[in-house]
Design an enzyme around this catalytic site. Sequence first.
Site, mmCIF file in Angstrom:
data_model
loop_
_atom_site.group_PDB
_atom_site.id
_atom_site.type_symbol
_atom_site.label_atom_id
_atom_site.label_comp_id
_atom_site.label_asym_id
_atom_site.label_seq_id
_atom_site.Cartn_x
_atom_site.Cartn_y
_atom_site.Cartn_z
ATOM 1 N N ARG A 132 29.046 36.773 40.213
ATOM 2 C CA ARG A 132 30.178 37.508 39.654
ATOM 3 C C ARG A 132 29.957 39.010 39.566
ATOM 4 N NH1 ARG A 132 32.177 33.190 35.217
ATOM 5 N NH2 ARG A 132 33.290 31.868 36.685
ATOM 6 N N ARG A 178 37.803 32.639 37.804
ATOM 7 C CA ARG A 178 37.806 33.799 36.908
ATOM 8 C C ARG A 178 37.985 35.111 37.673
ATOM 9 N NH1 ARG A 178 37.092 31.802 32.048
ATOM 10 N NH2 ARG A 178 35.825 29.935 31.818
ATOM 11 N N LYS A 217 26.950 31.772 38.650
ATOM 12 C CA LYS A 217 28.279 31.243 38.339
ATOM 13 C C LYS A 217 28.899 30.743 39.643
ATOM 14 C CE LYS A 217 28.319 32.214 33.914
ATOM 15 N NZ LYS A 217 28.480 31.176 32.918
ATOM 16 N N ASP A 237 31.311 34.739 30.452
ATOM 17 C CA ASP A 237 32.637 34.459 31.019
ATOM 18 C C ASP A 237 33.641 35.565 30.706
ATOM 19 O OD1 ASP A 237 31.790 32.149 32.230
ATOM 20 O OD2 ASP A 237 32.599 30.819 30.682
#
Length: 176
Positions: free
Chosen positions: A111, A153, A107, A80
């Site tokens: 990502r 994110r 994710k 993360d």
Amino acid sequence: TYSVEGDWSGAAFLLVAGAIAGGITVKGLDVFSTQADKDILKALMDCGTNISIEEKQIIINSALGSTGKAFHFNATDCPDLFPPLVALAAYCKGTTVIEGVSRLSHKESNRAVTLQEEFEKLGVQIDLQDDLMIIHGGSGIKSATVHSRHDHRIAMACAVAALKANGPVQIGKADA
């Protein structure tokens, strides 16, 4: 009465924002935590952030400016952290290497590819090689329109990176 410690994963974005844009104090984090994302402190120190680590607060005293230097980070156990680390690396001169890319494909988005594509719009070249993400930083963030890919994110990484951009950065689906 029970106290829940602060979330290092979420706080990483605030700490990187302080490194990019200037002073910030973040309270509520346990510096003795077993959370893997606490390792954001290592990356901040490695790139030259002016940081004070106290038992009950983390203080970023000033922005990196032109003094940020590339770093090497193993994020295999803290995937993360990739988005805030990419935002940080974008402001560091040289080539930053982050290990653990294989942890990113499952994710909210893939990502690795998402960071590569969205940060390219911001003027940052990211190469993916085996289990490595290689970020060519230090040339600044340019004005652009990016998209979160419905991944919170990614939206936060783009927002933090935009703090010192040379113009407006619009983030599509920032409400992810």
